[in-house]
Design an enzyme around this catalytic site. Structure first.
Site, mmCIF file in Angstrom:
data_model
loop_
_atom_site.group_PDB
_atom_site.id
_atom_site.type_symbol
_atom_site.label_atom_id
_atom_site.label_comp_id
_atom_site.label_asym_id
_atom_site.label_seq_id
_atom_site.Cartn_x
_atom_site.Cartn_y
_atom_site.Cartn_z
ATOM 1 N N ASP A 70 0.812 -1.220 0.000
ATOM 2 C CA ASP A 70 0.000 0.000 0.000
ATOM 3 C C ASP A 70 0.846 1.271 0.000
ATOM 4 O OD1 ASP A 70 0.960 -0.445 2.559
ATOM 5 O OD2 ASP A 70 -0.999 -0.818 3.445
ATOM 6 N N ASP A 139 -7.312 -2.896 14.410
ATOM 7 C CA ASP A 139 -8.721 -3.205 14.135
ATOM 8 C C ASP A 139 -8.870 -4.409 13.199
ATOM 9 O OD1 ASP A 139 -7.704 -2.158 11.815
ATOM 10 O OD2 ASP A 139 -9.102 -0.473 11.665
ATOM 11 N N HIS A 141 -7.210 -4.783 10.306
ATOM 12 C CA HIS A 141 -7.002 -4.525 8.871
ATOM 13 C C HIS A 141 -5.726 -5.186 8.385
ATOM 14 C CE1 HIS A 141 -4.845 -0.478 9.886
ATOM 15 N NE2 HIS A 141 -3.944 -1.218 9.297
ATOM 16 N N GLU A 146 -9.527 -1.813 5.480
ATOM 17 C CA GLU A 146 -10.132 -1.504 6.778
ATOM 18 C C GLU A 146 -11.319 -2.427 7.041
ATOM 19 O OE1 GLU A 146 -8.553 0.277 8.683
ATOM 20 O OE2 GLU A 146 -8.127 2.312 8.011
#
Ligand code: GLP
Length: 269
Positions: A70, A139, A141, A146
């Site tokens: 990314d 979280d 991801h 996400e």
């Protein structure tokens, strides 16, 4: 999947680097080995160990092609917090990889959607990713997929959650307003297409997400839970990150590793 619980971050880094080294060395020479790579603090130890192994003359990256997961949207390559800067600073400039063999999404591409499509094409042209190394967000991801990302997503632009931006603010002078609001990221589907996954998790702050990914059902709520559907996935974590797992789960995976080390060569899947 295989879960290896190690005592310390140092052990995790060593195992991760040794695993990647073995895979590169085992790869047939006629085709380059294609390695997917993450950023973040977790893989830093693995990169350090890989650099050490390379400097000892035991590993060359001349026949390795890399694809990073990314990049922040809108951040110039030269920005100190761009993932371009991160990769060159912490890994690429210390090894013998050819620059043309490294691929990182361009956060400043004039047409981000076209950039993402071209990235998928480049991965396909390279013959697909052999091994994707990944980290995880607090979280759950993976890359910048996400929670509630499509589990069959491909490379695209994703809006970042407030919580991810808050966690990553530590790299932007602690100021969440300096953290870009979006990123270009490989999709969950792109990651799942890799021949093999190696996911590293360290620290207490990852414990809940790791529990959800390993013990919970497969859900877009925890994108990393996709690894349950991968044919060849291995997660390596330290005891802090394993801290929320049930005792029975920990015992099972530890027993599996014990048997594996006794019968070297047999890999549980
Ligand atoms: C970012 C990256 C992820 C990485 C995560 C965790 O959000 N996009 O690929 O896994 O950070 O980073 P760390 O290892 O620093 O906790």
């Amino acid at each position: 999947m295989r879960l290896v619980i190690l005592k310390t971050y140092k052990e995790l880094s060593l195992l991760g680097a040794e695993y990647i080294t073995k895979r590169i060395l085992e790869a047939p020479e006629k085709r380059p080995f294609v390695l997917g790579l993450p950023t973040g603090s977790t893989p830093l130890g693995i990169y350090r160990e890989l650099i050490r192994i390379h400097k000892q003359g035991k590993l060359s990256f001349k026949n390795v092609i890399t694809f990073n997961m990314d990049e922040y949207l809108g951040l110039p390559k030269a920005h100190p917090q761009s993932y371009h800067s991160f990769m060159w600073e912490n890994f690429f400039r210390h090894i013998d990889i050819k620059e043309k063999n490294t691929h990182i999404l361009d956060g400043e591409a004039p047409d981000p959607a076209a950039e993402c499509r071209a990235y998928e094409e480049a991965i396909a042209e390279a013959g697909g990713i052999d091994l994707f190394l990944g980290g995880m967000g607090e979280d759950g991801h993976i890359a910048f997929n996400e929670p509630f990302s499509s589990l069959s997503s491909r490379t695209r632009v994703k809006i970042l959650t407030e919580s991810t931006r808050a966690v990553n603010a530590r790299f932007f002078e602690g100021d969440i307003n300096k953290v870009p609001t979006a990123a270009l990221t490989v999709g969950v589907g792109t990651i799942m297409d890799a021949g093999e996954l190696l996911i590293a998790a360290s620290g207490r702050n990852k414990a809940r997400a790791l529990r959800d990914a390993v013990e919970g059902g497969i859900s877009h709520r925890c994108p990393l839970s996709c690894i349950q559907n991968h044919r060849r996935a291995m997660m390596i974590c330290d005891e802090d990150a394993a801290g929320e797992l049930e005792t029975g789960t920990v015992n099972y995976f530890k027993a599996l590793e014990k048997i594996k080390s006794e019968k070297a060569g047999q890999e549980p899947s």
